[in-house]
Design a protein around this motif. Structure first.
Motif, PDB file in Angstrom:
ATOM      1  N   ALA A 192     -44.097 -24.887  22.652  1.00 13.18           N
ATOM      2  CA  ALA A 192     -44.269 -25.514  23.892  1.00 13.18           C
ATOM      3  C   ALA A 192     -45.693 -25.821  24.179  1.00 13.18           C
ATOM      4  O   ALA A 192     -46.033 -27.018  24.654  1.00 13.18           O
ATOM      5  N   GLY A 193     -46.635 -24.942  23.999  1.00 12.08           N
ATOM      6  CA  GLY A 193     -47.928 -25.063  24.346  1.00 12.08           C
ATOM      7  C   GLY A 193     -48.687 -26.180  23.409  1.00 12.08           C
ATOM      8  O   GLY A 193     -49.325 -27.123  23.987  1.00 12.08           O
ATOM      9  N   PHE A 194     -48.350 -26.182  21.960  1.00 13.41           N
ATOM     10  CA  PHE A 194     -48.457 -27.371  21.163  1.00 13.41           C
ATOM     11  C   PHE A 194     -48.114 -28.712  21.596  1.00 13.41           C
ATOM     12  O   PHE A 194     -49.028 -29.584  21.531  1.00 13.41           O
ATOM     13  N   CYS A 195     -46.843 -28.615  21.992  1.00 15.74           N
ATOM     14  CA  CYS A 195     -46.368 -29.825  22.495  1.00 15.74           C
ATOM     15  C   CYS A 195     -46.992 -30.426  23.924  1.00 15.74           C
ATOM     16  O   CYS A 195     -46.870 -31.683  24.208  1.00 15.74           O
ATOM     17  N   ILE A 196     -47.483 -29.524  24.542  1.00 14.91           N
ATOM     18  CA  ILE A 196     -48.158 -29.973  25.905  1.00 14.91           C
ATOM     19  C   ILE A 196     -49.557 -30.363  25.409  1.00 14.91           C
ATOM     20  O   ILE A 196     -50.352 -31.416  26.069  1.00 14.91           O
ATOM     21  N   VAL A 197     -50.421 -29.584  24.902  1.00 16.54           N
ATOM     22  CA  VAL A 197     -51.923 -29.736  24.395  1.00 16.54           C
ATOM     23  C   VAL A 197     -52.037 -31.006  23.367  1.00 16.54           C
ATOM     24  O   VAL A 197     -53.136 -31.553  23.747  1.00 16.54           O
ATOM     25  N   ALA A 198     -51.459 -30.925  22.543  1.00 21.54           N
ATOM     26  CA  ALA A 198     -51.682 -31.948  21.301  1.00 21.54           C
ATOM     27  C   ALA A 198     -51.571 -33.490  21.814  1.00 21.54           C
ATOM     28  O   ALA A 198     -52.839 -34.152  21.429  1.00 21.54           O
TER      29      ALA A 198
END
Length: 97
Positions: free
Chosen positions: A10-16
């Motif tokens: 989820a963090g990757f999907c938000i930050v990327a």
């Protein structure tokens, strides 16, 4: 373990996407040619205007409308406009002639 993995995804999907956007904006800023922009603005300020063929918008719209009319066939059954190369009406299915 599964919760941490989900949080990581989820963090990757938000930050990327944000990082990709910032990188893209910086790339475009680096590619910008300020000298070219200044020359174009100076030419416009001098009254020379942009070079090339200038087309009057009303003339363009008139010619586009005429081309559109030539490429359109009207259905005899329902009166709906259709593409001239179509064999049948898209609304009622009648044969176009």
């Amino acid at each position: 373990m599964e919760t941490e993995f989900r949080l990581l995804v989820a963090g990757f999907c938000i930050v990327a996407p944000s990082l990709l956007f910032v990188g893209f904006v910086r790339l475009l800023d680096a590619m910008r040619e300020d000298d070219l922009v200044e020359r174009v603005l100076d030419r416009i300020d001098e009254g020379g205007g942009p070079t090339g063929t200038a087309l009057d918008p009303t003339t363009f719209l008139r010619s586009a409308r005429e081309k559109s009319r030539r490429q359109t066939a009207v259905c005899r059954e329902c009166g709906a406009p259709n593409a001239a190369d179509g064999g049948r009406c898209g609304l009622c299915g009648a044969t176009l002639r």
